[in-house]
Design an enzyme around this catalytic site. Sequence first.
Site, PDB file in Angstrom:
ATOM      1  N   ARG A  98      -0.768  13.300   8.853  1.00  0.00           N
ATOM      2  CA  ARG A  98      -1.784  13.227   7.791  1.00  0.00           C
ATOM      3  C   ARG A  98      -1.607  11.844   7.204  1.00  0.00           C
ATOM      4  O   ARG A  98      -0.576  11.511   6.648  1.00  0.00           O
ATOM      5  CB  ARG A  98      -1.556  14.326   6.751  1.00  0.00           C
ATOM      6  N   HIS A 101      -1.825   8.109   2.131  1.00  0.00           N
ATOM      7  CA  HIS A 101      -2.927   8.197   1.167  1.00  0.00           C
ATOM      8  C   HIS A 101      -2.390   8.499  -0.222  1.00  0.00           C
ATOM      9  O   HIS A 101      -1.205   8.756  -0.408  1.00  0.00           O
ATOM     10  CB  HIS A 101      -3.900   9.305   1.592  1.00  0.00           C
ATOM     11  N   HIS A 103      -4.145  10.237  -4.264  1.00  0.00           N
ATOM     12  CA  HIS A 103      -5.318  10.826  -4.915  1.00  0.00           C
ATOM     13  C   HIS A 103      -5.067  10.977  -6.401  1.00  0.00           C
ATOM     14  O   HIS A 103      -3.953  10.765  -6.872  1.00  0.00           O
ATOM     15  CB  HIS A 103      -5.710  12.165  -4.274  1.00  0.00           C
ATOM     16  N   GLU A 107      -0.189  16.979  -6.213  1.00  0.00           N
ATOM     17  CA  GLU A 107      -0.237  17.826  -5.011  1.00  0.00           C
ATOM     18  C   GLU A 107       1.038  18.651  -4.911  1.00  0.00           C
ATOM     19  O   GLU A 107       2.136  18.116  -4.925  1.00  0.00           O
ATOM     20  CB  GLU A 107      -0.383  16.933  -3.771  1.00  0.00           C
ATOM     21  N   HIS A 146       1.670   8.970  -0.398  1.00  0.00           N
ATOM     22  CA  HIS A 146       2.538   9.819   0.419  1.00  0.00           C
ATOM     23  C   HIS A 146       1.969   9.990   1.823  1.00  0.00           C
ATOM     24  O   HIS A 146       0.834   9.607   2.094  1.00  0.00           O
ATOM     25  CB  HIS A 146       2.769  11.175  -0.258  1.00  0.00           C
ATOM     26  N   GLU A 168     -10.392  17.269  -0.395  1.00  0.00           N
ATOM     27  CA  GLU A 168      -9.526  16.701   0.631  1.00  0.00           C
ATOM     28  C   GLU A 168     -10.227  15.560   1.366  1.00  0.00           C
ATOM     29  O   GLU A 168      -9.575  14.699   1.953  1.00  0.00           O
ATOM     30  CB  GLU A 168      -9.128  17.830   1.592  1.00  0.00           C
TER      31      GLU A 168
HETATM   32 MN    MN Z   1      -2.122  14.311  -0.469  1.00  0.00          MN
END
Ligand code: MN
Length: 389
Positions: A98, A101, A103, A107, A146, A168
């Site tokens: 993943r 990124h 945000h 999380e 992360h 997401e």
């Molecule tokens: Mn994340």
Amino acid sequence: MHPDGERGETGQGFQPVRDGRGASILGPRNLPLERQNPDLLASPYTDSGTVPNLKFSFAAARNRLSKGGWAREVTTRELPVATAIAGVNMRLEPGAIRELHWHKEAEWQYMLVGSARVTAVDPQGRNFIADVHEGDLWYFPAGIPHSIQALQDGCEFLLVFDNGEFSENETFLLTDWLAHTPRDALAKNFGVPESAFAGLPTDLEHERYIFPGKVPGPIDADAVASPAGTAPLDYTYRLSAQPPIRVAGGQVRIADSTNFRVATTIAAALVEVEPGAMRELHWHPNADEWQYYISGNARMTVFASGGRARTFDYAAGDVGYVPFAMGHYVQNTGDGVLRFLEIFRSDRFADLSLRQWLGLVPPELVREHLDGAPDVIVALSTTRPIIVR
Ligand code: MN
Ligand code: MN
């Protein structure tokens, strides 16, 4: 067996008929969906008034497929009442990544199956790397960059964000940023010629997001020494290693900022209810409750005050929701252990037990309220049962 047994099963099959009320369905019907929701098809007579929908299944959410995995989300778009929290169910094949990124939301994560390696860097330049296994948690505060990479067996996990509006699909991705910055600015930033970026995608559609990668080796070989040192608080927590609170009928593990110190905006309880047992009647004095059902079958009635109440049925992969302060119970209606997460946008887990509340006020006062129910008064408790058999 559902606690109401054969309710709904009449000579005409599975029908909205109970206690002498209702009638068979003559028009079109979706029988598999109705069988999953027997308490909607023929609601208990105690249900009343207008209560918003408090259930949405990941099975009914759009799944975004990538090479190496997938992700599906339940947010306010899917479950409008769930303004406090959004959830994402994500799968990564062995080695899949993943993308790096960040945000705007914090999380929180619960590992359902398999294991993953995560990294993070804080504003002081302190870094973090850890491997997370089944039943373990992580928490990244808002804005902290992360990454997630599956280890040799791949993984699937539940992500929780402290805002129901989260998407997401709108996180700040490394490749998305690079693709939307003029090449001369990138060249200046990294101190390399513009031609160094020739191999990178320029189109938004080519952001990596979830993509295949090589299974990482030992964690020590992956560690980078930062001159600022490592992050002072552990971004991960071994919930699976925590001794549970054992009670008659099940057990509970709680993770909040009192033991998982970095998790200042999400508190959670992992609840396991044995067949025939029930999470007791209770409410939460501090936050809405967002639920994720891991295994088993459940029935929950939410009491919304003003004579309003509504009952829902849940199975593995479903999301449930209880608006702030509303009373509820969660009953195991299946043959196996019911396992689910209670999640709150709060720094701490808190609940109030109906039985304990009534056991801690003057008995005469309770007797005045429950006149005609002396056996109930005898059954009150000065401690909280949490789960009842
Ligand atoms: Mn994340
Ligand atoms: Mn609850």
